[in-house]
Design a protein around this motif. Sequence first.
Motif, PDB file in Angstrom:
ATOM      1  N   GLU A  19      55.772  34.837  85.790  1.00  0.00           N
ATOM      2  CA  GLU A  19      56.556  36.297  85.160  1.00  0.00           C
ATOM      3  C   GLU A  19      55.378  36.966  84.389  1.00  0.00           C
ATOM      4  N   LEU A  20      55.480  38.434  84.572  1.00  0.00           N
ATOM      5  CA  LEU A  20      54.909  39.271  83.588  1.00  0.00           C
ATOM      6  C   LEU A  20      55.961  40.094  83.098  1.00  0.00           C
ATOM      7  N   ARG A  21      56.232  40.305  81.977  1.00  0.00           N
ATOM      8  CA  ARG A  21      57.462  41.220  81.577  1.00  0.00           C
ATOM      9  C   ARG A  21      56.786  42.121  80.401  1.00  0.00           C
ATOM     10  N   VAL A  22      57.083  43.472  80.601  1.00  0.00           N
ATOM     11  CA  VAL A  22      56.927  44.342  79.355  1.00  0.00           C
ATOM     12  C   VAL A  22      58.000  44.370  78.551  1.00  0.00           C
ATOM     13  N   ALA A  23      57.907  44.306  77.274  1.00  0.00           N
ATOM     14  CA  ALA A  23      59.291  44.389  76.421  1.00  0.00           C
ATOM     15  C   ALA A  23      59.732  45.771  76.193  1.00  0.00           C
ATOM     16  N   LYS A  24      60.964  45.976  75.996  1.00  0.00           N
ATOM     17  CA  LYS A  24      61.553  47.277  76.201  1.00  0.00           C
ATOM     18  C   LYS A  24      60.938  48.442  75.257  1.00  0.00           C
ATOM     19  N   ASP A  25      60.389  47.888  74.343  1.00  0.00           N
ATOM     20  CA  ASP A  25      59.656  48.850  73.556  1.00  0.00           C
ATOM     21  C   ASP A  25      58.157  49.184  73.762  1.00  0.00           C
ATOM     22  N   ARG A  26      57.822  48.522  74.900  1.00  0.00           N
ATOM     23  CA  ARG A  26      56.432  48.628  75.461  1.00  0.00           C
ATOM     24  C   ARG A  26      55.324  48.113  74.653  1.00  0.00           C
ATOM     25  N   ARG A  27      55.577  47.322  73.778  1.00  0.00           N
ATOM     26  CA  ARG A  27      54.274  46.932  72.687  1.00  0.00           C
ATOM     27  C   ARG A  27      54.228  45.373  72.841  1.00  0.00           C
ATOM     28  N   THR A  28      54.863  44.815  73.986  1.00  0.00           N
ATOM     29  CA  THR A  28      54.313  43.673  74.043  1.00  0.00           C
ATOM     30  C   THR A  28      54.486  43.188  75.661  1.00  0.00           C
ATOM     31  N   LEU A  29      53.461  42.423  76.279  1.00  0.00           N
ATOM     32  CA  LEU A  29      53.313  41.906  77.286  1.00  0.00           C
ATOM     33  C   LEU A  29      53.565  40.353  77.485  1.00  0.00           C
ATOM     34  N   THR A  30      54.748  39.863  77.927  1.00  0.00           N
ATOM     35  CA  THR A  30      54.835  38.507  77.816  1.00  0.00           C
ATOM     36  C   THR A  30      54.556  37.908  79.343  1.00  0.00           C
ATOM     37  N   VAL A  31      53.454  36.739  79.215  1.00  0.00           N
ATOM     38  CA  VAL A  31      53.481  36.197  80.458  1.00  0.00           C
ATOM     39  C   VAL A  31      53.654  34.636  80.469  1.00  0.00           C
ATOM     40  N   VAL A  32      54.284  34.173  81.314  1.00  0.00           N
ATOM     41  CA  VAL A  32      54.600  33.025  81.687  1.00  0.00           C
ATOM     42  C   VAL A  32      54.173  32.354  82.648  1.00  0.00           C
ATOM     43  N   ASP A  34      53.136  28.647  85.460  1.00  0.00           N
ATOM     44  CA  ASP A  34      54.027  27.668  86.090  1.00  0.00           C
ATOM     45  C   ASP A  34      53.661  26.323  85.282  1.00  0.00           C
ATOM     46  N   ASP A  35      52.955  26.091  84.261  1.00  0.00           N
ATOM     47  CA  ASP A  35      52.701  24.915  83.526  1.00  0.00           C
ATOM     48  C   ASP A  35      53.816  24.802  82.334  1.00  0.00           C
ATOM     49  N   GLY A  36      54.462  26.045  81.925  1.00  0.00           N
ATOM     50  CA  GLY A  36      55.121  26.250  81.022  1.00  0.00           C
ATOM     51  C   GLY A  36      54.644  26.944  79.671  1.00  0.00           C
ATOM     52  N   ALA A  37      53.429  27.157  79.741  1.00  0.00           N
ATOM     53  CA  ALA A  37      52.942  28.056  78.756  1.00  0.00           C
ATOM     54  C   ALA A  37      53.399  29.497  78.768  1.00  0.00           C
ATOM     55  N   SER A  38      53.452  29.952  77.682  1.00  0.00           N
ATOM     56  CA  SER A  38      54.352  31.525  77.575  1.00  0.00           C
ATOM     57  C   SER A  38      53.496  31.919  76.548  1.00  0.00           C
ATOM     58  N   PHE A  39      53.153  33.382  76.873  1.00  0.00           N
ATOM     59  CA  PHE A  39      52.315  34.222  75.842  1.00  0.00           C
ATOM     60  C   PHE A  39      52.963  35.529  75.485  1.00  0.00           C
ATOM     61  N   ALA A  40      53.060  36.102  74.339  1.00  0.00           N
ATOM     62  CA  ALA A  40      53.522  37.308  74.026  1.00  0.00           C
ATOM     63  C   ALA A  40      52.384  37.752  73.571  1.00  0.00           C
ATOM     64  N   LEU A  41      51.949  38.650  74.287  1.00  0.00           N
ATOM     65  CA  LEU A  41      50.658  39.524  73.953  1.00  0.00           C
ATOM     66  C   LEU A  41      50.867  40.902  73.615  1.00  0.00           C
ATOM     67  N   PRO A  42      50.520  41.372  72.444  1.00  0.00           N
ATOM     68  CA  PRO A  42      50.938  42.542  71.689  1.00  0.00           C
ATOM     69  C   PRO A  42      50.068  43.690  72.369  1.00  0.00           C
ATOM     70  N   ALA A  43      50.617  44.874  72.862  1.00  0.00           N
ATOM     71  CA  ALA A  43      49.897  46.008  73.498  1.00  0.00           C
ATOM     72  C   ALA A  43      48.566  46.288  72.837  1.00  0.00           C
ATOM     73  N   GLU A  44      48.564  46.252  71.343  1.00  0.00           N
ATOM     74  CA  GLU A  44      47.297  46.574  70.799  1.00  0.00           C
ATOM     75  C   GLU A  44      46.079  45.528  70.921  1.00  0.00           C
ATOM     76  N   TYR A  45      46.548  44.349  70.912  1.00  0.00           N
ATOM     77  CA  TYR A  45      45.624  43.092  71.151  1.00  0.00           C
ATOM     78  C   TYR A  45      45.199  43.522  72.629  1.00  0.00           C
ATOM     79  N   LEU A  46      46.028  43.502  73.494  1.00  0.00           N
ATOM     80  CA  LEU A  46      45.340  43.811  74.901  1.00  0.00           C
ATOM     81  C   LEU A  46      44.580  44.961  75.111  1.00  0.00           C
ATOM     82  N   ARG A  47      44.839  46.197  74.350  1.00  0.00           N
ATOM     83  CA  ARG A  47      44.163  47.373  74.438  1.00  0.00           C
ATOM     84  C   ARG A  47      42.456  47.159  73.849  1.00  0.00           C
ATOM     85  N   VAL A  48      42.642  46.365  72.750  1.00  0.00           N
ATOM     86  CA  VAL A  48      41.555  46.196  71.978  1.00  0.00           C
ATOM     87  C   VAL A  48      40.575  45.241  72.532  1.00  0.00           C
ATOM     88  N   THR A  49      41.079  44.385  73.409  1.00  0.00           N
ATOM     89  CA  THR A  49      40.213  43.441  74.058  1.00  0.00           C
ATOM     90  C   THR A  49      40.293  43.665  75.606  1.00  0.00           C
TER      91      THR A  49
END
Length: 133
Positions: A19-32, A34-49
Motif C-alpha cells: 500500500e502507498l497512500r497519500v494523506a488527505k492533507d497531502r503532507r504524508t505518504l504512508t508505505v505498508v 508485506d512483512d508488516g512494516a509501515s512507515f508514515a513519511l512526511p512530504a518535507e522529508y521525502l522532498r529533501v531526501t
Amino acid sequence: MSATQSSQAADASAPWPTELRVAKDRRTLTVVYDDGASFALPAEYLRVTSPSAEVQGHSPSERKTVPGKMNVMIIGVEPVGNYAVKLVFDDMHDTGIYGFDYLRRLGETHAERWAEYLSELAAKGLSREPARR
C-alpha cells in the motif's frame, strides 16, 4: 545459479509494498510492506531526501541541503515500472524516482536522517521555512 538469477531471487524475497497512500492533507505518504512494516513519511522529508540528481548530485560531494520545504505537499504519485514511484510535489519538483527499497530505507532511517538534515540546515544558516516573496 547465475548472478542475475541470484539477484532476481534476492529481489523476490525483499519486502514489497502492499500500500502507498497519500494523506488527505497531502503532507504524508504512508508505505505498508508485506512483512508488516509501515512507515508514515512526511512530504518535507521525502522532498529533501529526493533521489534526484538535483538533490543528490552526481556524487556524495555534490549533495545539496534543500531548505524551505516545511510546507511542501505531495500532489502526485506515479508508478515507474514495477519497482518505484515518481513523487510530484507542489513546488513542481518531480524528477526523483523513489525505488521501493529506497522508500524502505527512508522509513527505517527516518530519525537519523532527519536529525542529520536539521544539523546541516543549522550549520549552513538555512531554514525549513519557505522563503518570503
